[in-house]
Design a protein around this motif. Structure first.
Motif, PDB file in Angstrom:
ATOM      1  N   LEU A  38     -45.170  21.208 -32.493  1.00 41.50           N
ATOM      2  CA  LEU A  38     -44.329  21.228 -33.689  1.00 41.50           C
ATOM      3  C   LEU A  38     -42.892  20.805 -33.424  1.00 41.50           C
ATOM      4  CD1 LEU A  38     -46.372  23.952 -35.711  1.00 41.50           C
ATOM      5  CD2 LEU A  38     -46.678  21.357 -36.102  1.00 41.50           C
ATOM      6  N   PHE A  39     -42.540  21.809 -32.577  1.00 35.18           N
ATOM      7  CA  PHE A  39     -41.144  21.777 -32.025  1.00 35.18           C
ATOM      8  C   PHE A  39     -40.687  20.500 -31.811  1.00 35.18           C
ATOM      9  CE2 PHE A  39     -37.097  22.126 -29.448  1.00 35.18           C
ATOM     10  CZ  PHE A  39     -36.325  22.706 -30.242  1.00 35.18           C
ATOM     11  N   PHE A  40     -41.317  19.710 -30.815  1.00 33.08           N
ATOM     12  CA  PHE A  40     -41.247  18.529 -30.402  1.00 33.08           C
ATOM     13  C   PHE A  40     -41.146  17.430 -31.612  1.00 33.08           C
ATOM     14  CE2 PHE A  40     -41.280  18.092 -25.335  1.00 33.08           C
ATOM     15  CZ  PHE A  40     -40.806  19.323 -25.071  1.00 33.08           C
ATOM     16  N   ASN A  41     -42.110  17.656 -32.260  1.00 37.26           N
ATOM     17  CA  ASN A  41     -42.151  16.497 -33.378  1.00 37.26           C
ATOM     18  C   ASN A  41     -40.889  16.892 -34.519  1.00 37.26           C
ATOM     19  OD1 ASN A  41     -44.642  15.219 -32.788  1.00 37.26           O
ATOM     20  ND2 ASN A  41     -45.831  16.650 -33.959  1.00 37.26           N
ATOM     21  N   ARG A  52     -36.267  26.065 -22.728  1.00 40.13           N
ATOM     22  CA  ARG A  52     -36.841  25.469 -21.351  1.00 40.13           C
ATOM     23  C   ARG A  52     -36.092  24.030 -21.499  1.00 40.13           C
ATOM     24  NH1 ARG A  52     -41.927  26.201 -24.038  1.00 40.13           N
ATOM     25  NH2 ARG A  52     -41.912  23.908 -23.685  1.00 40.13           N
ATOM     26  N   HIS A  53     -36.333  23.695 -20.086  1.00 40.32           N
ATOM     27  CA  HIS A  53     -35.726  22.322 -19.729  1.00 40.32           C
ATOM     28  C   HIS A  53     -36.444  21.239 -20.522  1.00 40.32           C
ATOM     29  CE1 HIS A  53     -32.734  22.011 -16.594  1.00 40.32           C
ATOM     30  NE2 HIS A  53     -33.342  22.969 -16.084  1.00 40.32           N
ATOM     31  N   ALA A  54     -37.741  21.427 -20.741  1.00 35.56           N
ATOM     32  CA  ALA A  54     -38.215  20.395 -21.582  1.00 35.56           C
ATOM     33  C   ALA A  54     -37.671  20.337 -23.010  1.00 35.56           C
ATOM     34  CB  ALA A  54     -39.760  20.621 -21.641  1.00 35.56           C
ATOM     35  N   ASP A  67     -35.313  28.290 -17.315  1.00 36.49           N
ATOM     36  CA  ASP A  67     -36.172  28.125 -16.084  1.00 36.49           C
ATOM     37  C   ASP A  67     -35.531  28.270 -14.678  1.00 36.49           C
ATOM     38  OD1 ASP A  67     -38.117  27.420 -18.155  1.00 36.49           O
ATOM     39  OD2 ASP A  67     -37.712  25.188 -17.892  1.00 36.49           O
ATOM     40  N   ASP A  68     -34.426  28.027 -14.615  1.00 33.05           N
ATOM     41  CA  ASP A  68     -33.407  27.916 -13.373  1.00 33.05           C
ATOM     42  C   ASP A  68     -33.039  29.333 -12.801  1.00 33.05           C
ATOM     43  OD1 ASP A  68     -33.648  25.146 -13.467  1.00 33.05           O
ATOM     44  OD2 ASP A  68     -31.966  24.975 -14.907  1.00 33.05           O
ATOM     45  N   VAL A  69     -33.209  30.319 -13.655  1.00 32.02           N
ATOM     46  CA  VAL A  69     -32.782  31.600 -13.315  1.00 32.02           C
ATOM     47  C   VAL A  69     -33.594  32.794 -13.498  1.00 32.02           C
ATOM     48  CG1 VAL A  69     -30.210  30.930 -13.717  1.00 32.02           C
ATOM     49  CG2 VAL A  69     -31.547  32.109 -15.477  1.00 32.02           C
ATOM     50  N   PRO A  70     -33.519  33.748 -12.472  1.00 32.32           N
ATOM     51  CA  PRO A  70     -34.473  34.901 -12.813  1.00 32.32           C
ATOM     52  C   PRO A  70     -34.479  35.760 -13.965  1.00 32.32           C
ATOM     53  CG  PRO A  70     -32.887  35.304 -10.960  1.00 32.32           C
ATOM     54  CD  PRO A  70     -32.564  33.976 -11.668  1.00 32.32           C
ATOM     55  N   ASN A  71     -33.045  35.885 -14.666  1.00 31.05           N
ATOM     56  CA  ASN A  71     -33.083  36.724 -15.788  1.00 31.05           C
ATOM     57  C   ASN A  71     -32.107  35.940 -16.920  1.00 31.05           C
ATOM     58  OD1 ASN A  71     -33.901  39.354 -14.653  1.00 31.05           O
ATOM     59  ND2 ASN A  71     -31.971  38.941 -13.318  1.00 31.05           N
ATOM     60  N   ARG A  72     -32.894  35.725 -18.102  1.00 24.42           N
ATOM     61  CA  ARG A  72     -32.486  35.015 -19.216  1.00 24.42           C
ATOM     62  C   ARG A  72     -31.073  35.693 -19.776  1.00 24.42           C
ATOM     63  NH1 ARG A  72     -36.059  32.403 -22.227  1.00 24.42           N
ATOM     64  NH2 ARG A  72     -35.081  32.882 -24.130  1.00 24.42           N
ATOM     65  N   LYS A  73     -30.398  35.008 -20.850  1.00 26.25           N
ATOM     66  CA  LYS A  73     -29.206  35.664 -21.368  1.00 26.25           C
ATOM     67  C   LYS A  73     -29.775  36.810 -22.271  1.00 26.25           C
ATOM     68  CE  LYS A  73     -27.900  31.815 -22.817  1.00 26.25           C
ATOM     69  NZ  LYS A  73     -27.049  30.694 -23.815  1.00 26.25           N
ATOM     70  N   PRO A  74     -29.066  37.870 -22.565  1.00 26.11           N
ATOM     71  CA  PRO A  74     -27.778  37.903 -22.261  1.00 26.11           C
ATOM     72  C   PRO A  74     -27.270  38.531 -20.517  1.00 26.11           C
ATOM     73  CG  PRO A  74     -28.761  40.018 -23.226  1.00 26.11           C
ATOM     74  CD  PRO A  74     -29.744  39.097 -22.926  1.00 26.11           C
ATOM     75  N   ALA A  75     -28.484  38.416 -19.676  1.00 29.73           N
ATOM     76  CA  ALA A  75     -27.875  38.676 -18.362  1.00 29.73           C
ATOM     77  C   ALA A  75     -27.039  37.697 -17.994  1.00 29.73           C
ATOM     78  CB  ALA A  75     -29.274  38.755 -17.404  1.00 29.73           C
TER      79      ALA A  75
END
Length: 163
Positions: free
Chosen positions: A83-86, A118-120, A142-150
């Motif tokens: 749905l998001f991609f559309n 995500r990269h996609a 996808d490129d890092v071990p911890n998401r923001k806010p880290a």
């Protein structure tokens, strides 16, 4: 402009800064939950367009509240992505964003995106909106071990900018 004279790079978030996807993310999650589990979460307080939680985190909270199985969780994620991609096809970038990025590029200042998406999703948005031509570096959750806010994503973005 003297203010930008010593700036070597600018790091942007994508969702809610360069493009307005927060409502699209919220609406497609609500729709996906309904499509797959037949649960109306439109008034559920855990789904906010401004939440710092990822889609997966929001869906885990919803799963805990409504008690559906992991298989249903996975099906909802797939439906939400579809749905998001559309929905991304209809994104329009604000003219002020384009003017700002054009000006930054004319000053030879590097630009980067540091996004919890995500990269996609990032790639699709950049391609559809034609924003890719303004951006030098893209770093995703996808490129890092911890998401923001880290700070991991910002450190990785700085490293890739090679300043």
């Amino acid at each position: 402009m003297v203010i930008l004279k010593n700036i070597k790079a600018i790091i942007f978030d994508l969702d809610g800064v360069l493009v307005s996807t927060d409502i699209l993310h919220k609406d497609t999650l609500i729709r996906a939950v309904y499509d797959i589990a037949l649960i109306d979460t439109s008034s559920y307080p855990g789904i906010s367009a401004k939440s710092m939680l990822s889609t997966k985190q929001k869906l885990k909270v919803i799963q805990g509240y409504y008690g559906f199985c992991d298989d249903t969780y996975e099906k909802i994620l797939l439906q939400k992505d579809k749905l998001f991609f559309n929905g991304v096809k209809n994104l329009v970038v604000d003219e002020n964003v384009i003017q700002c990025l054009t000006y930054i590029k004319s000053l030879k200042i590097k630009t980067a995106i540091a996004s919890n998406s995500r990269h996609a999703n990032i790639d699709r948005i950049l391609d559809i909106t034609d924003l890719r031509k303004y951006i030098n570096v893209v770093v995703s959750a996808d490129d890092v071990p911890n998401r923001k806010p880290a700070p991991d994503i910002l450190f990785e973005t700085y490293r890739r900018l090679v300043l």
